[in-house]
Write a protein that holds these residues in place. Structure first.
Motif, PDB file in Angstrom:
ATOM      1  N   LEU A  68      10.555 -40.528  -1.318  1.00 12.05           N
ATOM      2  CA  LEU A  68      11.140 -41.629  -2.088  1.00 12.05           C
ATOM      3  C   LEU A  68      10.114 -42.635  -2.616  1.00 12.05           C
ATOM      4  CD1 LEU A  68      14.555 -42.522  -0.446  1.00 12.05           C
ATOM      5  CD2 LEU A  68      14.146 -41.612  -2.725  1.00 12.05           C
ATOM      6  N   PRO A  69       9.079 -42.997  -1.849  1.00 21.76           N
ATOM      7  CA  PRO A  69       8.085 -43.918  -2.418  1.00 21.76           C
ATOM      8  C   PRO A  69       7.419 -43.382  -3.691  1.00 21.76           C
ATOM      9  CG  PRO A  69       7.872 -43.854  -0.040  1.00 21.76           C
ATOM     10  CD  PRO A  69       8.857 -42.773  -0.416  1.00 21.76           C
ATOM     11  N   ALA A  70       7.289 -42.080  -3.812  1.00 19.79           N
ATOM     12  CA  ALA A  70       6.714 -41.495  -5.030  1.00 19.79           C
ATOM     13  C   ALA A  70       7.625 -41.761  -6.229  1.00 19.79           C
ATOM     14  CB  ALA A  70       6.493 -39.995  -4.850  1.00 19.79           C
ATOM     15  N   PHE A  71       8.924 -41.647  -6.040  1.00 25.32           N
ATOM     16  CA  PHE A  71       9.872 -41.912  -7.124  1.00 25.32           C
ATOM     17  C   PHE A  71       9.907 -43.401  -7.466  1.00 25.32           C
ATOM     18  CE2 PHE A  71      11.157 -37.773  -5.688  1.00 25.32           C
ATOM     19  CZ  PHE A  71      11.428 -37.111  -6.876  1.00 25.32           C
ATOM     20  N   LYS A 148      13.396 -28.923 -16.550  1.00 25.30           N
ATOM     21  CA  LYS A 148      12.818 -28.169 -15.449  1.00 25.30           C
ATOM     22  C   LYS A 148      13.408 -28.677 -14.132  1.00 25.30           C
ATOM     23  CE  LYS A 148       8.492 -26.208 -13.913  1.00 25.30           C
ATOM     24  NZ  LYS A 148       7.044 -26.279 -13.933  1.00 25.30           N
ATOM     25  N   PHE A 149      13.716 -27.739 -13.244  1.00 24.46           N
ATOM     26  CA  PHE A 149      14.312 -28.054 -11.953  1.00 24.46           C
ATOM     27  C   PHE A 149      13.341 -27.673 -10.835  1.00 24.46           C
ATOM     28  CE2 PHE A 149      16.921 -27.265  -8.227  1.00 24.46           C
ATOM     29  CZ  PHE A 149      17.688 -28.421  -8.195  1.00 24.46           C
ATOM     30  N   TYR A 150      13.266 -28.521  -9.816  1.00 26.02           N
ATOM     31  CA  TYR A 150      12.333 -28.325  -8.704  1.00 26.02           C
ATOM     32  C   TYR A 150      13.089 -28.459  -7.391  1.00 26.02           C
ATOM     33  CZ  TYR A 150       9.310 -29.926 -12.508  1.00 26.02           C
ATOM     34  OH  TYR A 150       8.697 -30.102 -13.718  1.00 26.02           O
ATOM     35  N   GLU A 151      13.041 -27.427  -6.587  1.00 29.37           N
ATOM     36  CA  GLU A 151      13.642 -27.472  -5.253  1.00 29.37           C
ATOM     37  C   GLU A 151      12.486 -27.591  -4.261  1.00 29.37           C
ATOM     38  OE1 GLU A 151      17.205 -25.212  -2.842  1.00 29.37           O
ATOM     39  OE2 GLU A 151      16.207 -24.145  -4.443  1.00 29.37           O
ATOM     40  N   GLN A 152      11.953 -28.816  -4.166  1.00 30.91           N
ATOM     41  CA  GLN A 152      10.765 -29.062  -3.355  1.00 30.91           C
ATOM     42  C   GLN A 152      10.584 -30.551  -3.135  1.00 30.91           C
ATOM     43  OE1 GLN A 152       7.994 -27.727  -6.569  1.00 30.91           O
ATOM     44  NE2 GLN A 152       6.960 -29.689  -6.171  1.00 30.91           N
ATOM     45  N   SER A 153       9.650 -30.882  -2.268  1.00 31.30           N
ATOM     46  CA  SER A 153       9.223 -32.271  -2.084  1.00 31.30           C
ATOM     47  C   SER A 153       8.052 -32.538  -3.011  1.00 31.30           C
ATOM     48  CB  SER A 153       8.761 -32.503  -0.644  1.00 31.30           C
ATOM     49  OG  SER A 153       9.826 -32.378   0.243  1.00 31.30           O
ATOM     50  N   PHE A 154       7.879 -33.806  -3.351  1.00 29.48           N
ATOM     51  CA  PHE A 154       6.783 -34.210  -4.219  1.00 29.48           C
ATOM     52  C   PHE A 154       5.935 -35.293  -3.578  1.00 29.48           C
ATOM     53  CE2 PHE A 154       9.509 -32.649  -7.724  1.00 29.48           C
ATOM     54  CZ  PHE A 154       8.565 -31.972  -8.480  1.00 29.48           C
ATOM     55  N   SER A 155       4.639 -35.211  -3.824  1.00 28.72           N
ATOM     56  CA  SER A 155       3.764 -36.367  -3.616  1.00 28.72           C
ATOM     57  C   SER A 155       3.787 -37.135  -4.937  1.00 28.72           C
ATOM     58  CB  SER A 155       2.335 -35.921  -3.296  1.00 28.72           C
ATOM     59  OG  SER A 155       1.753 -35.318  -4.447  1.00 28.72           O
ATOM     60  N   TYR A 156       3.274 -38.337  -4.932  1.00 32.98           N
ATOM     61  CA  TYR A 156       3.247 -39.088  -6.184  1.00 32.98           C
ATOM     62  C   TYR A 156       2.428 -38.358  -7.246  1.00 32.98           C
ATOM     63  CZ  TYR A 156       2.441 -42.421  -9.822  1.00 32.98           C
ATOM     64  OH  TYR A 156       2.379 -43.000 -11.062  1.00 32.98           O
ATOM     65  N   GLU A 158       1.768 -35.145  -7.611  1.00 32.49           N
ATOM     66  CA  GLU A 158       2.489 -33.972  -8.121  1.00 32.49           C
ATOM     67  C   GLU A 158       3.600 -34.390  -9.077  1.00 32.49           C
ATOM     68  OE1 GLU A 158       2.114 -31.048  -4.211  1.00 32.49           O
ATOM     69  OE2 GLU A 158       3.692 -32.578  -4.282  1.00 32.49           O
ATOM     70  N   LEU A 159       4.330 -35.411  -8.702  1.00 35.13           N
ATOM     71  CA  LEU A 159       5.429 -35.898  -9.534  1.00 35.13           C
ATOM     72  C   LEU A 159       4.905 -36.439 -10.864  1.00 35.13           C
ATOM     73  CD1 LEU A 159       8.488 -36.311  -9.584  1.00 35.13           C
ATOM     74  CD2 LEU A 159       8.139 -38.487  -8.407  1.00 35.13           C
ATOM     75  N   GLN A 160       3.850 -37.208 -10.803  1.00 28.19           N
ATOM     76  CA  GLN A 160       3.248 -37.758 -12.016  1.00 28.19           C
ATOM     77  C   GLN A 160       2.724 -36.635 -12.920  1.00 28.19           C
ATOM     78  OE1 GLN A 160      -0.379 -40.008 -11.472  1.00 28.19           O
ATOM     79  NE2 GLN A 160       0.061 -41.270 -13.254  1.00 28.19           N
ATOM     80  N   ASN A 161       2.096 -35.626 -12.340  1.00 32.23           N
ATOM     81  CA  ASN A 161       1.599 -34.491 -13.134  1.00 32.23           C
ATOM     82  C   ASN A 161       2.737 -33.756 -13.831  1.00 32.23           C
ATOM     83  OD1 ASN A 161      -1.066 -35.021 -12.478  1.00 32.23           O
ATOM     84  ND2 ASN A 161      -1.104 -33.544 -10.781  1.00 32.23           N
ATOM     85  N   GLU A 162       3.837 -33.550 -13.120  1.00 33.37           N
ATOM     86  CA  GLU A 162       4.985 -32.876 -13.744  1.00 33.37           C
ATOM     87  C   GLU A 162       5.571 -33.748 -14.860  1.00 33.37           C
ATOM     88  OE1 GLU A 162       6.193 -29.780 -13.490  1.00 33.37           O
ATOM     89  OE2 GLU A 162       4.530 -29.402 -12.116  1.00 33.37           O
ATOM     90  N   LEU A 163       5.685 -35.020 -14.603  1.00 33.64           N
ATOM     91  CA  LEU A 163       6.209 -35.933 -15.630  1.00 33.64           C
ATOM     92  C   LEU A 163       5.325 -35.919 -16.882  1.00 33.64           C
ATOM     93  CD1 LEU A 163       8.218 -38.087 -16.593  1.00 33.64           C
ATOM     94  CD2 LEU A 163       6.781 -39.793 -15.450  1.00 33.64           C
ATOM     95  N   GLN A 164       4.021 -35.875 -16.697  1.00 36.72           N
ATOM     96  CA  GLN A 164       3.088 -35.876 -17.836  1.00 36.72           C
ATOM     97  C   GLN A 164       3.342 -34.689 -18.769  1.00 36.72           C
ATOM     98  OE1 GLN A 164       1.171 -38.201 -18.941  1.00 36.72           O
ATOM     99  NE2 GLN A 164       1.290 -39.530 -17.170  1.00 36.72           N
ATOM    100  N   THR A 165       3.782 -33.560 -18.231  1.00 41.10           N
ATOM    101  CA  THR A 165       4.056 -32.403 -19.087  1.00 41.10           C
ATOM    102  C   THR A 165       5.242 -32.664 -20.013  1.00 41.10           C
ATOM    103  OG1 THR A 165       5.540 -31.247 -17.543  1.00 41.10           O
ATOM    104  CG2 THR A 165       3.147 -30.819 -17.323  1.00 41.10           C
TER     105      THR A 165
END
Length: 168
Positions: A68-71, A148-156, A158-165
């Motif tokens: 949650l802190p990553a979000f 895109k759908f992700y069934e996983q946990s994210f670090s900040y 990883e989340l930021q990298n996916e958002l950048q795409t």
């Protein structure tokens, strides 16, 4: 000496009651909307210039709580860049007042939080993502042109990298 003790005790009780009242007032000001799938679906299919990050989570899910802190950080850093975060709580309805609202308050969540309650998971799980087993945490990131759908946990990171795409 006895009077000073009673005066201090009274002051302490008064202060404790005031803090308790302020805490309860803050919790009372947190309003959680409960949505069924038909009500949630429009949030999952917006067609505008924003990028949407929708996280499915629950207070009882430790990997969810950990990410949650990553979000929250993503919300703070990208809210002025046409990115919208939605935290969809899958907590039990009977625990909204006892668990969810105090959790939001304690963690000072700033992202939009809704409570989701729909027992027809055989329909809505594959409708959200065909490859979703139903486990959480799970995240949907989408824009007008990409999904895109992700069934996983994210670090900040990883989340930021996916958002950048989605932003490029």
């Amino acid at each position: 000496m006895k009077n000073i003790f009673y005066l201090m005790l009274f002051g302490l009780l008064l202060f404790s009651c005031e803090n308790y009242s302020q805490s309860k007032a803050r919790e009372a000001s947190i309003k959680i909307t409960t949505l069924n799938y038909e009500q949630l679906k429009p949030f999952l299919n917006k067609n505008d210039k924003k990028v949407y990050v929708v996280n499915f989570w629950a207070t009882w899910c430790m990997p969810c709580v950990k990410e949650l802190p990553a979000f929250e950080k993503l919300n703070q850093e990208f809210k002025d860049k046409n990115v919208e975060i939605l935290l969809v709580s899958l907590d039990f309805s009977k625990q909204i007042e006892s668990n969810l609202i105090p959790f939001i308050k304690k963690r000072n969540l700033q992202s939009k939080v809704v409570h989701f309650d729909d027992s027809n998971e055989q329909f809505w799980i594959p409708d959200i993502a065909k490859n979703w087993s139903g486990s959480i945490p799970a995240t949907l990131i989408y824009s007008k042109s990409k999904r895109k759908f992700y069934e996983q946990s994210f670090s900040y990171e990883e989340l930021q990298n996916e958002l950048q795409t989605f932003l490029n």
